[in-house]
Each structure stands twice: as C-alpha cells, then as structure tokens.
Design a protein around this motif. Structure first.
Motif, PDB file in Angstrom:
ATOM      1  N   GLN A  89       0.886  -1.311   0.027  1.00 35.95           N
ATOM      2  CA  GLN A  89       0.013  -0.060  -0.045  1.00 35.95           C
ATOM      3  C   GLN A  89       0.963   1.419   0.041  1.00 35.95           C
ATOM      4  O   GLN A  89       0.584   2.245  -0.818  1.00 35.95           O
ATOM      5  N   PHE A  92       2.560   1.544  -3.653  1.00 38.30           N
ATOM      6  CA  PHE A  92       1.490   2.321  -4.596  1.00 38.30           C
ATOM      7  C   PHE A  92       1.503   3.742  -4.357  1.00 38.30           C
ATOM      8  O   PHE A  92       1.183   4.498  -5.590  1.00 38.30           O
ATOM      9  N   LEU A  98      -1.227   4.452  -8.753  1.00 45.74           N
ATOM     10  CA  LEU A  98      -2.658   4.506  -9.067  1.00 45.74           C
ATOM     11  C   LEU A  98      -2.897   5.901  -9.566  1.00 45.74           C
ATOM     12  O   LEU A  98      -2.124   6.730  -9.039  1.00 45.74           O
ATOM     13  N   GLY A 101      -7.430   4.576  -8.898  1.00 42.05           N
ATOM     14  CA  GLY A 101      -7.576   3.674  -7.903  1.00 42.05           C
ATOM     15  C   GLY A 101      -8.723   2.676  -8.032  1.00 42.05           C
ATOM     16  O   GLY A 101      -8.507   1.688  -7.189  1.00 42.05           O
ATOM     17  N   CYS A 103      -8.387  -0.037  -9.919  1.00 45.00           N
ATOM     18  CA  CYS A 103      -7.953  -1.380  -9.920  1.00 45.00           C
ATOM     19  C   CYS A 103      -7.026  -1.820  -9.044  1.00 45.00           C
ATOM     20  O   CYS A 103      -6.657  -2.980  -8.776  1.00 45.00           O
ATOM     21  N   THR A 104      -6.725  -0.646  -8.035  1.00 47.95           N
ATOM     22  CA  THR A 104      -5.661  -0.937  -7.162  1.00 47.95           C
ATOM     23  C   THR A 104      -5.902  -2.011  -6.070  1.00 47.95           C
ATOM     24  O   THR A 104      -4.987  -2.833  -5.685  1.00 47.95           O
ATOM     25  N   ILE A 108      -3.104  -4.968  -5.663  1.00 47.83           N
ATOM     26  CA  ILE A 108      -2.391  -5.063  -4.715  1.00 47.83           C
ATOM     27  C   ILE A 108      -2.538  -6.448  -4.066  1.00 47.83           C
ATOM     28  O   ILE A 108      -1.345  -7.228  -3.620  1.00 47.83           O
ATOM     29  N   CYS A 135      -5.369  -2.345 -15.773  1.00 47.19           N
ATOM     30  CA  CYS A 135      -5.567  -0.816 -15.446  1.00 47.19           C
ATOM     31  C   CYS A 135      -5.661   0.248 -16.662  1.00 47.19           C
ATOM     32  O   CYS A 135      -5.093  -0.031 -17.441  1.00 47.19           O
ATOM     33  N   THR A 138      -2.762   3.988 -15.705  1.00 50.46           N
ATOM     34  CA  THR A 138      -1.300   4.162 -15.128  1.00 50.46           C
ATOM     35  C   THR A 138      -0.334   4.016 -16.405  1.00 50.46           C
ATOM     36  O   THR A 138       0.875   4.178 -16.439  1.00 50.46           O
ATOM     37  N   ILE A 143       2.847   0.740 -11.829  1.00 50.23           N
ATOM     38  CA  ILE A 143       2.724  -0.271 -10.854  1.00 50.23           C
ATOM     39  C   ILE A 143       3.791  -1.165 -10.672  1.00 50.23           C
ATOM     40  O   ILE A 143       4.205  -1.985  -9.475  1.00 50.23           O
ATOM     41  N   SER A 146       5.991   0.051  -8.035  1.00 48.78           N
ATOM     42  CA  SER A 146       5.751  -0.136  -6.780  1.00 48.78           C
ATOM     43  C   SER A 146       5.746  -1.447  -6.344  1.00 48.78           C
ATOM     44  O   SER A 146       6.076  -1.634  -5.070  1.00 48.78           O
TER      45      SER A 146
END
Ligand code: FES
Ligand code: FES
Length: 160
Positions: A89, A92, A98, A101, A103-104, A108, A135, A138, A143, A146
């Motif tokens: 978390q 990201f 993101l 958000g 798809c986040t 994750i 996504c 982005t 991603i 991240s």
C-alpha cells in the motif's frame, strides 16, 4: 431458498444464510460491506475483484459465496495492521502506482500473492503475475515500480 455459509474474512468469523446464486464478491461487498473489493467486469476479465482465498489470489467474481464455505478470506481491508500501511500500500502511494484507484485493491492483492511465493521477482515475473489485472489509467510502469519498491521494503523488514 437460502444456504448457510461459515467463512473467516480478515480474521473475523461470519455465519450467514445467503442465496445460493450470490457471487463471493457480492457477499463481500453487499453483505459484509467490504467495498474495497471492486467489480469491474463480473466475468473474470479485469482482476479488480481479486482477494485471497485460503492464501491464494482469486478473482472473487469467479466463485459463488457458497463455494467459499469454510474458507479463510483476506480482502484489501485486511492488509494494514495496527494502523500501518502494508508495504505494498505504501509502495503504490510512493511510486504513483494508481490514478483513479479502481484497479488498485485487486492489483495489490495479486502482487501480494506474487511476493509471498517469489519475494524478489524480476520485472518480467511481475508483469506475468499481474497480467490478469487490468488498469485503464497508469500504463502499468508505475505499478511495476510499486511492486519492486514493496519487494525491497519487505526484504529489509525480513532482514531486521
Ligand atoms: S470483476 Fe472479477 S475479474 Fe473483473
Ligand atoms: S488506476 Fe485507474 S484503473 Fe488503474
């Protein structure tokens, strides 16, 4: 007709009578009000609904809730502990992984599954692991960054 299920979600046990046709994602969102798990397609295509079922990343629109009877489930709401963000978390957020958000949470949860089995994945391994998660914002680069950031942070935490 309703059917009884017992599940453990984010460490809490639940016992409900539900319609047998209820999808697991609908059970999480509409019955338990855990709305961090999103529905993008309802047909297994987007990954927005990814959760962990008995420790494995699973698209929760692919299962009926009754099929999860007796299972352990973790959703995005179960990730942070003691008010601290999970490294994924944090990653990201730090790496701008993101935009809208949507798809986040699914990203994750899928990334967590990868890091549990492969703590130091290559970029290609990350891309393959997340290929079932779409996504629209982005372009994926941040991603990937991240997940790499989280892998490094989790490695340091293990080393401490
Ligand atoms: S909502 Fe489950 S895969 Fe898209
Ligand atoms: S951040 Fe918008 S769909 Fe991924």
């Amino acid at each position: 007709m309703s059917t009884r299920i017992n599940v453990t979600v984010n460490g809490t046990k639940y016992d409900h009578r539900i319609e047998p046709r209820l999808l697991l994602v609908q059970y999480l969102r509409d019955v338990l009000r855990l709305t961090g798990t999103h529905v993008g397609c309802d047909t297994t295509g987007c990954g927005a609904c990814t959760i962990h079922v008995n420790g494995k990343a699973t698209k929760s629109c692919t299962l009926l809730a009754v099929q999860a009877d007796g299972y352990e489930i973790m959703t995005i709401e179960g990730l942070s502990q003691n008010g601290e963000l999970h490294p994924l978390q944090e990653a990201f957020n730090e790496c701008h992984g993101l935009q809208c958000g949507f798809c986040t949470p699914g990203m994750i949860m899928a990334a967590l599954n990868l890091l549990q089995y492969n703590p130091q994945p290559t970029e290609e391994e990350i891309r393959v692991a997340l290929e079932g998660n779409l996504c629209r914002c982005t372009g994926y680069h941040n991603i990937i960054k991240s997940v790499q950031y989280a892998a490094q942070k989790m490695k340091k935490e293990v080393a401490v």
